[in-house]
Design a protein around this motif. Structure first.
Motif, mmCIF file in Angstrom:
data_model
loop_
_atom_site.group_PDB
_atom_site.id
_atom_site.type_symbol
_atom_site.label_atom_id
_atom_site.label_comp_id
_atom_site.label_asym_id
_atom_site.label_seq_id
_atom_site.Cartn_x
_atom_site.Cartn_y
_atom_site.Cartn_z
ATOM 1 N N ASP A 1 0.809 -1.222 0.000
ATOM 2 C CA ASP A 1 0.000 0.000 0.000
ATOM 3 C C ASP A 1 0.842 1.271 0.000
ATOM 4 O OD1 ASP A 1 -2.312 -1.493 -0.037
ATOM 5 O OD2 ASP A 1 -2.671 -1.334 2.115
ATOM 6 N N ILE A 2 2.170 1.113 0.100
ATOM 7 C CA ILE A 2 3.074 2.259 0.082
ATOM 8 C C ILE A 2 3.779 2.244 -1.273
ATOM 9 C CG2 ILE A 2 5.025 3.393 1.203
ATOM 10 C CD1 ILE A 2 2.485 3.174 2.947
ATOM 11 N N PRO A 3 3.488 3.226 -2.138
ATOM 12 C CA PRO A 3 3.968 3.160 -3.514
ATOM 13 C C PRO A 3 5.483 3.240 -3.710
ATOM 14 C CG PRO A 3 2.708 5.166 -3.134
ATOM 15 C CD PRO A 3 2.638 4.345 -1.890
ATOM 16 N N GLY A 4 6.191 4.022 -2.913
ATOM 17 C CA GLY A 4 7.621 4.175 -3.176
ATOM 18 C C GLY A 4 8.425 4.423 -1.927
ATOM 19 N N ASP A 5 9.737 4.381 -2.075
ATOM 20 C CA ASP A 5 10.631 4.657 -0.954
ATOM 21 C C ASP A 5 10.397 6.074 -0.445
ATOM 22 O OD1 ASP A 5 11.770 2.171 -1.126
ATOM 23 O OD2 ASP A 5 13.498 2.828 -2.299
ATOM 24 N N GLY A 6 10.319 6.211 0.847
ATOM 25 C CA GLY A 6 10.132 7.522 1.451
ATOM 26 C C GLY A 6 8.694 7.970 1.554
ATOM 27 N N ASP A 7 7.774 7.282 0.854
ATOM 28 C CA ASP A 7 6.373 7.710 0.897
ATOM 29 C C ASP A 7 5.744 7.498 2.262
ATOM 30 O OD1 ASP A 7 6.440 8.630 -1.671
ATOM 31 O OD2 ASP A 7 5.459 6.885 -2.555
ATOM 32 N N LEU A 8 6.178 6.471 2.975
ATOM 33 C CA LEU A 8 5.631 6.229 4.309
ATOM 34 C C LEU A 8 5.967 7.396 5.230
ATOM 35 C CD1 LEU A 8 4.132 4.416 6.267
ATOM 36 C CD2 LEU A 8 6.279 3.265 6.748
ATOM 37 N N GLU A 9 7.199 7.861 5.176
ATOM 38 C CA GLU A 9 7.583 8.993 6.020
ATOM 39 C C GLU A 9 6.841 10.266 5.614
ATOM 40 O OE1 GLU A 9 11.702 9.532 6.965
ATOM 41 O OE2 GLU A 9 12.048 7.378 6.997
ATOM 42 N N LYS A 10 6.504 10.409 4.338
ATOM 43 C CA LYS A 10 5.719 11.567 3.892
ATOM 44 C C LYS A 10 4.307 11.523 4.483
ATOM 45 C CE LYS A 10 8.121 12.102 -0.493
ATOM 46 N NZ LYS A 10 8.006 11.908 -1.949
ATOM 47 N N MET A 11 3.772 10.301 4.666
ATOM 48 C CA MET A 11 2.436 10.149 5.247
ATOM 49 C C MET A 11 2.404 10.604 6.704
ATOM 50 S SD MET A 11 1.207 6.458 3.754
ATOM 51 C CE MET A 11 -0.204 6.403 4.828
ATOM 52 N N ILE A 12 3.544 10.494 7.382
ATOM 53 C CA ILE A 12 3.614 10.844 8.796
ATOM 54 C C ILE A 12 3.902 12.348 8.893
ATOM 55 C CG2 ILE A 12 4.716 10.330 11.000
ATOM 56 C CD1 ILE A 12 5.481 7.586 9.740
ATOM 57 N N ASP A 13 2.899 13.123 8.513
ATOM 58 C CA ASP A 13 3.036 14.572 8.502
ATOM 59 C C ASP A 13 2.494 15.175 9.796
ATOM 60 O OD1 ASP A 13 0.281 14.325 8.194
ATOM 61 O OD2 ASP A 13 0.234 15.187 6.184
ATOM 62 N N GLU A 14 2.577 16.482 9.931
ATOM 63 C CA GLU A 14 2.143 17.143 11.164
ATOM 64 C C GLU A 14 0.657 16.966 11.425
ATOM 65 O OE1 GLU A 14 3.663 18.533 13.893
ATOM 66 O OE2 GLU A 14 5.387 17.622 12.927
ATOM 67 N N GLU A 15 -0.146 16.886 10.388
ATOM 68 C CA GLU A 15 -1.584 16.681 10.576
ATOM 69 C C GLU A 15 -1.845 15.320 11.223
ATOM 70 O OE1 GLU A 15 -5.761 16.752 8.055
ATOM 71 O OE2 GLU A 15 -3.962 17.636 7.172
ATOM 72 N N LEU A 16 -1.160 14.280 10.752
ATOM 73 C CA LEU A 16 -1.302 12.959 11.360
ATOM 74 C C LEU A 16 -0.809 12.984 12.799
ATOM 75 C CD1 LEU A 16 -1.941 9.933 11.292
ATOM 76 C CD2 LEU A 16 0.374 9.562 10.400
ATOM 77 N N VAL A 17 0.352 13.592 13.025
ATOM 78 C CA VAL A 17 0.902 13.639 14.384
ATOM 79 C C VAL A 17 -0.036 14.407 15.311
ATOM 80 C CG1 VAL A 17 2.818 14.455 15.806
ATOM 81 C CG2 VAL A 17 3.287 13.324 13.633
ATOM 82 N N ASP A 18 -0.630 15.487 14.835
ATOM 83 C CA ASP A 18 -1.598 16.233 15.658
ATOM 84 C C ASP A 18 -2.778 15.348 16.049
ATOM 85 O OD1 ASP A 18 -0.054 18.531 15.550
ATOM 86 O OD2 ASP A 18 -1.278 19.504 14.010
ATOM 87 N N THR A 19 -3.274 14.553 15.112
ATOM 88 C CA THR A 19 -4.378 13.637 15.397
ATOM 89 C C THR A 19 -3.948 12.579 16.410
ATOM 90 O OG1 THR A 19 -5.303 13.999 13.202
ATOM 91 C CG2 THR A 19 -6.017 12.012 14.373
ATOM 92 N N VAL A 20 -2.751 12.039 16.233
ATOM 93 C CA VAL A 20 -2.220 11.048 17.171
ATOM 94 C C VAL A 20 -2.127 11.653 18.573
ATOM 95 C CG1 VAL A 20 -0.115 9.779 17.773
ATOM 96 C CG2 VAL A 20 -1.029 9.644 15.454
ATOM 97 N N LEU A 21 -1.653 12.889 18.676
ATOM 98 C CA LEU A 21 -1.540 13.543 19.974
ATOM 99 C C LEU A 21 -2.907 13.766 20.615
ATOM 100 C CD1 LEU A 21 1.334 16.062 19.193
ATOM 101 C CD2 LEU A 21 1.460 14.039 20.667
ATOM 102 N N GLU A 22 -3.920 14.099 19.810
ATOM 103 C CA GLU A 22 -5.288 14.233 20.336
ATOM 104 C C GLU A 22 -5.776 12.903 20.901
ATOM 105 O OE1 GLU A 22 -8.025 15.830 17.430
ATOM 106 O OE2 GLU A 22 -6.632 17.458 16.939
ATOM 107 N N ILE A 23 -5.486 11.818 20.201
ATOM 108 C CA ILE A 23 -5.890 10.492 20.675
ATOM 109 C C ILE A 23 -5.161 10.159 21.968
ATOM 110 C CG2 ILE A 23 -5.845 8.019 20.134
ATOM 111 C CD1 ILE A 23 -6.257 8.898 17.145
ATOM 112 N N PHE A 24 -3.862 10.485 22.065
ATOM 113 C CA PHE A 24 -3.134 10.276 23.316
ATOM 114 C C PHE A 24 -3.783 11.048 24.459
ATOM 115 C CE2 PHE A 24 0.980 8.992 21.097
ATOM 116 C CZ PHE A 24 0.926 7.685 21.557
#
Length: 82
Positions: free
Chosen positions: A42-65
């Motif tokens: 489901d991850i098309p290329g090298d480095g794309d996974l790290e691109k998915m882990i952006d500040e918007e995702l981290v903000d959501t993760v922090l809200e869940i925490f």
């Protein structure tokens, strides 16, 4: 399970593992963790996974925490009243 990357962030520890044709993205903070499992295909290329882990995702993760911490605190308070 093999550690693929540690992604630096000031508010949360982010580790990426490879295991059984999946990436496991683990977020850790204050004794709690969230793990997201993503199929390698489901991850098309090298480095794309790290691109998915952006500040918007981290903000959501922090809200869940925050919600997890609140839920745990409230459960402990209920135990104290028994």
């Amino acid at each position: 399970m093999r550690l693929v990357a540690n992604i630096p962030h000031e508010d949360v520890r982010i580790s990426v593992f490879a295991w059984n044709e999946k990436f496991l993205v683990k977020f850790e903070k204050a004794g709690m963790e969230q793990t997201y499992k993503i199929a390698e295909m489901d991850i098309p290329g090298d480095g794309d996974l790290e691109k998915m882990i952006d500040e918007e995702l981290v903000d959501t993760v922090l809200e869940i925490f925050h919600k997890m911490g609140t839920a745990w605190k409230e459960a402990r308070e209920r135990m104290d009243t028994l």
